[in-house]
Design an enzyme around this catalytic site. Structure first.
Site, mmCIF file in Angstrom:
data_model
loop_
_atom_site.group_PDB
_atom_site.id
_atom_site.type_symbol
_atom_site.label_atom_id
_atom_site.label_comp_id
_atom_site.label_asym_id
_atom_site.label_seq_id
_atom_site.Cartn_x
_atom_site.Cartn_y
_atom_site.Cartn_z
ATOM 1 N N ARG A 394 0.834 -1.209 0.000
ATOM 2 C CA ARG A 394 0.000 0.000 0.000
ATOM 3 C C ARG A 394 0.863 1.251 0.000
ATOM 4 N NH1 ARG A 394 -2.907 3.975 2.812
ATOM 5 N NH2 ARG A 394 -5.055 4.180 2.062
ATOM 6 N N CYS A 395 1.934 1.242 0.788
ATOM 7 C CA CYS A 395 2.832 2.404 0.831
ATOM 8 C C CYS A 395 3.411 2.721 -0.543
ATOM 9 C CB CYS A 395 3.985 2.140 1.796
ATOM 10 S SG CYS A 395 3.519 2.003 3.528
ATOM 11 N N MET A 396 3.665 1.682 -1.342
ATOM 12 C CA MET A 396 4.357 1.860 -2.623
ATOM 13 C C MET A 396 3.427 2.211 -3.777
ATOM 14 S SD MET A 396 7.301 -1.081 -2.601
ATOM 15 C CE MET A 396 6.126 -2.451 -2.646
#
Length: 406
Positions: A394-396
């Site tokens: 999700r962060c990426m």
């Protein structure tokens, strides 16, 4: 629709990524803390893992866009390109400002626009700017290389610098100086890219003095936004964002659930401990449950009011979402050692590509098995090098378009 993200779980149609580049090669042990890294990723390994992540997204039907490509397409006008360079140097800090002429000449001299953008990401040293020969004392006294423009190694976490919320964007005010220049790329894309230029609503901007980062924002759907009060996001920022969105009938947001999580490195953003995996199903790190406080912002009589919610997290979410019940899947299950270890390696940081199907790191075996036991389809990707930056799937990724959820 140019931008459309009305939920965390609708079928992912278009997503923004940044393939790790030379900025990771500029990391040294001396600067790790300042750059918000705990270790130095191996670039070739990180790129291989990231390429497989991007291909996994394409295999799921998503159009993958890269930050460097969108930026290059946004800077075709020479005037806009010069404006970007000047603004980037200004935001680079006192040292960059002091050597602004040398930096501008270097960047303007790079004929290929994409290569110029990549250079702003990788950083510029005093030697590259040609300053050492004119400064003999510095050459004799300082053996290490000095950056006039620091590298930006956190860029592959595209979730944080801005957030697409429905048809608009919340441009982040990044807390750490090492990340504050990241937002400039999103601002130029939304202002000057042919697909987005003009007409994009801004829900938040970096000039607001309170920090707000995209990893703390979850578009749950049904008029509800969850936002973390965290190490990186201030409650004042959530209140400003909430007032703007709730008062705007075009925003589609009617309620904001502010979730106050512990202010520690391991839980830097809400999505490191809490993500949505299906319609009424979430994964959560159990370590936050005993201390979590939740506050609901709602509009009433033209104003916005906040009240603390009581009960378990499942009860609070069900109430805020207006549904009978919510299922929480514990990262690591009841095994607290596995829970702590896998949360550190982003076991709670899932990327939903369609309802009930999530991309996860393959290393989090316990949590992935528990997700499957709850009927969640897990698509595993490698993350040995990527995880060294303390971020997961999700962060990426920054979704630009998702289908609606019925």
């Amino acid at each position: 629709m140019r931008l459309s993200v009305t939920s965390e779980i609708g079928i992912l149609k278009k997503v923004l990524l940044h393939r790790p580049g030379q900025e990771l090669e500029q990391l040294t042990p001396t600067h790790l803390g300042r750059m918000l890294f705990d270790d130095i990723p191996y670039l070739a390994g990180a790129q291989k893992e990231h390429d497989l992540f991007a291909q996994t997204l394409r295999n799921q039907g998503a159009q993958v866009c890269y930050l460097t490509d969108l930026m290059a397409q946004s800077l075709t006008d020479p005037g806009v390109r010069r404006q970007f360079i000047d603004e980037f140097i200004l935001e680079g800090g006192p040292l960059a400002q002091h050597h602004s002429q040398a930096l501008a000449e270097l960047l303007l001299g790079i004929g290929d626009t994409k290569a110029m953008v990549e250079k702003t990401m990788a950083g510029v040293t005093d030697q590259e700017a040609g300053l050492r020969p004119a400064q003999p004392l510095t050459s004799l006294a300082r053996y290490e290389t000095r950056f006039l423009l620091d590298p930006i190694p956190n860029l592959y976490f595209t979730r944080d610098p801005f957030s697409v919320i429905r048809n608009g964007v919340a441009f982040s005010h990044m807390l750490a100086p090492a990340r504050q220049r990241e937002t400039i790329y999103g601002r130029y894309i939304m202002a000057h890219h042919p697909e987005y230029a003009g007409g994009i609503t801004s829900w938040y901007s970096p000039d607001i003095p309170y920090s707000l980062e995209g990893g703390d924002i979850l578009v749950v759907g049904g008029g509800l936004l969850c936002v973390g009060i965290s190490q990186r996001t201030d409650p004042e920022a959530i209140e400003i964002l909430g007032r703007r969105m709730i008062r705007d009938p075009q925003s589609g947001i009617r309620r904001i659930l502010a979730m106050d999580i512990p202010n520690i490195r391991a839980y830097m953003h809400l999505d490191t401990v809490f993500t949505q995996v299906d319609r009424h199903v979430f994964t959560v790190h159990p370590g936050i449950l005993p201390v979590l406080r939740c506050f609901l912002l709602e509009g009433k009589g033209g104003d916005v009011f906040a009240r603390e919610m009581k009960g378990t997290l499942a009860e609070i979410l069900a109430c805020a979402m207006g549904v009978p019940r919510v299922t929480l899947i514990l990262c690591g299950g009841q095994d607290m050692i596995a829970s702590q270890r896998e949360q550190w390696n982003d076991g709670s940081n899932t990327l939903c590509v369609r309802p009930g199907t999530v991309i996860v790191y393959d290393r989090n075996k316990v949590t992935n098995r528990i997700l499957r036991d709850h009927g969640i389809n897990t698509i595993e990707v490698a993350g040995s090098e990527l995880a060294r930056g303390r971020g997961g799937p999700r962060c990426m990724s920054m979704p630009l378009r998702r289908d609606g959820v019925e």
